[in-house]
Design a protein around this motif. Structure first.
Motif, short mmCIF file in Angstrom:
data_model
loop_
_atom_site.label_atom_id
_atom_site.label_comp_id
_atom_site.label_asym_id
_atom_site.label_seq_id
_atom_site.Cartn_x
_atom_site.Cartn_y
_atom_site.Cartn_z
N GLY A 1 0.72 -1.18 -0.10
CA GLY A 1 -0.05 -0.03 0.11
C GLY A 1 0.73 1.14 -0.01
O GLY A 1 0.63 2.29 -0.83
N SER A 2 1.79 1.20 0.72
CA SER A 2 2.84 2.47 0.77
C SER A 2 3.42 2.68 -0.58
O SER A 2 3.53 3.89 -1.02
N LEU A 3 3.83 1.68 -1.19
CA LEU A 3 4.85 1.92 -2.34
C LEU A 3 3.72 2.10 -3.64
O LEU A 3 4.23 2.88 -4.76
N LYS A 4 2.45 2.09 -3.47
CA LYS A 4 1.58 2.41 -4.62
C LYS A 4 0.75 3.54 -3.94
O LYS A 4 -0.10 3.98 -4.80
N THR A 5 1.14 3.99 -3.09
CA THR A 5 0.12 5.30 -2.55
C THR A 5 0.32 6.44 -3.53
O THR A 5 1.52 7.13 -3.81
N GLY B 1 11.11 6.31 -20.47
CA GLY B 1 12.22 5.18 -20.07
C GLY B 1 12.48 5.43 -18.65
O GLY B 1 12.66 4.25 -17.92
N GLN B 2 12.61 6.64 -18.01
CA GLN B 2 12.92 6.95 -16.93
C GLN B 2 12.00 6.41 -15.73
O GLN B 2 11.97 5.80 -14.66
N ALA B 3 10.53 6.80 -16.25
CA ALA B 3 9.45 6.41 -15.57
C ALA B 3 9.43 4.84 -15.63
O ALA B 3 9.07 4.17 -14.47
N SER B 4 9.94 4.20 -16.57
CA SER B 4 9.71 2.63 -16.26
C SER B 4 10.80 2.10 -15.38
O SER B 4 10.81 1.26 -14.63
N ALA B 5 12.01 2.85 -15.41
CA ALA B 5 13.05 2.46 -14.29
C ALA B 5 12.52 2.79 -13.14
O ALA B 5 12.98 1.89 -12.09
N ILE B 6 11.92 3.81 -13.07
CA ILE B 6 11.36 3.97 -11.51
C ILE B 6 10.36 3.03 -11.10
O ILE B 6 10.44 2.56 -9.83
N GLY B 7 9.51 2.53 -11.91
CA GLY B 7 8.63 1.39 -11.69
C GLY B 7 9.24 0.18 -11.31
O GLY B 7 8.99 -0.62 -10.41
N ILE B 8 10.31 0.00 -12.01
CA ILE B 8 11.26 -1.57 -11.72
C ILE B 8 11.82 -1.17 -10.25
O ILE B 8 12.01 -2.21 -9.65
N ILE B 9 12.27 -0.04 -10.08
CA ILE B 9 12.95 0.09 -8.60
C ILE B 9 11.86 -0.04 -7.50
O ILE B 9 12.31 -0.58 -6.65
N ILE B 10 10.75 0.44 -7.88
CA ILE B 10 9.70 0.45 -6.70
C ILE B 10 9.49 -1.10 -6.67
O ILE B 10 9.17 -1.56 -5.21
N LEU B 11 9.18 -1.99 -7.86
CA LEU B 11 9.03 -3.36 -7.70
C LEU B 11 10.20 -4.12 -6.70
O LEU B 11 10.03 -4.93 -5.81
N ALA B 12 11.32 -3.57 -6.99
CA ALA B 12 12.73 -4.02 -6.44
C ALA B 12 12.53 -3.89 -4.87
O ALA B 12 12.84 -4.64 -4.07
#
Length: 291
Positions: free
Chosen positions: A223-227, A261-272
């Motif tokens: 929940g926190s990471l997708k707020t 591209g950078q938005a995708s990188a941020i998404g992968i970092i959030i997933l990690a």
């Protein structure tokens, strides 16, 4: 025939598995792919840039602010929601007149749409005509009437309080379900041994609710990471960057700056980050089970 009977459940689940798997894992895979490219997020033109998007993200001061705010938000909200939810569940477990009504009142914010909740609290926390500051001024506490959403010192705190109010009912009902699964004879035996409220709480209730707490922590991580909705609707990540979260940072890069591209990188970092936190939480829970 026996084989057919055994295979039937799997065949019935297969279409859903394929559809959900395609949607989920294809999207993750495509996001991972685009994170290594310079891309505007709209066109089909991409240029491979390697780890540049990740480097730009990790060295961006705004990313560090967003990560700090997200971690603070997670730590405070998960802890406070668990504490308040547990206390409410323990109190409402006692059979008294009207406890069902109180359950409904406390659970009501959970089912409210974020846009409704954000609109209500924007009016309550308004600096000049908000109900909170009006009440503080009415009782002579003018010094406490601050700009709750416009001052960087209080904006994140205000968002945290709204989120706690939003989800404490969910924690309450989750703990309540866990309490109902505990055998009453255990509490009766504790009373016969002279155990009081706090001794019972810390020696019986909390240890037997470890699984429930672990589930709430896991949900809190996700929940926190997708707020996003409450933050975006109430402050938009401001004032300044005081309420910038990882999700709002991703939103700006994607839709404001067209940097897919950078938005995708941020998404992968959030997933990690989510996976790392989940592994740490699971190991901590498993270790506590053997203590």
């Amino acid at each position: 025939m026996k084989f057919g009977n055994k295979a039937t459940p799997y065949l019935l689940l297969l279409p859903i598995f394929l559809v959900s798997g395609f949607i989920l894992y294809y999207c993750i895979g495509y996001t991972f792919f685009t994170s290594f490219h310079e891309w505007d997020g709209i066109s089909s033109d991409m240029a491979f840039v390697g780890l540049e998007n990740y480097f730009d993200t990790l060295t961006d001061p705004t990313f560090r602010i967003a990560l700090k705010n997200t971690l603070i938000f997670f730590a405070v909200t998960v802890f406070m929601q668990a504490v308040i939810g547990l206390l409410l569940a323990v109190l409402l477990k006692e059979r008294f007149h009207g406890n069902v009504v109180f359950k409904g009142i406390y659970f009501l914010p959970v089912i409210m749409a974020p846009v409704v909740l954000a609109t209500i609290f924007r009016m309550i926390l308004d600096t000049n005509i908000g109900a909170l500051n009006t009440m503080l001024r009415a009782v002579g506490l003018d010094r406490l009437a601050v700009s709750w959403l416009g001052d960087p010192k209080f904006a994140l705190f205000s968002i945290i309080c709204v989120n706690i109010y939003n989800w404490m009912g969910f924690s309450m009902m989750t703990y309540f379900a866990g309490l109902m699964a505990i055998d009453e004879q255990i509490y009766e035996s504790a009373k016969l041994d002279g155990a009081g409220f706090f001794r019972t709480l810390f020696s019986i209730t909390l240890p037997m609710l470890k699984g429930t707490t672990a589930s709430l922590v896991m949900l809190g991580i996700v929940g926190s990471l997708k707020t996003f909705d409450i933050v975006f609707l109430m402050t938009g990540g401001g004032p300044g960057r005081s309420t910038e979260f990882l999700t709002t940072f991703l939103f700006r890069k994607s839709l404001d700056e067209y940097n897919g591209g950078q938005a995708s990188a941020i998404g992968i970092i959030i997933l990690a980050i989510a996976l790392i936190m989940a592994v740490i939480q699971n190991r901590g829970y498993e270790k506590s089970q053997f203590e």
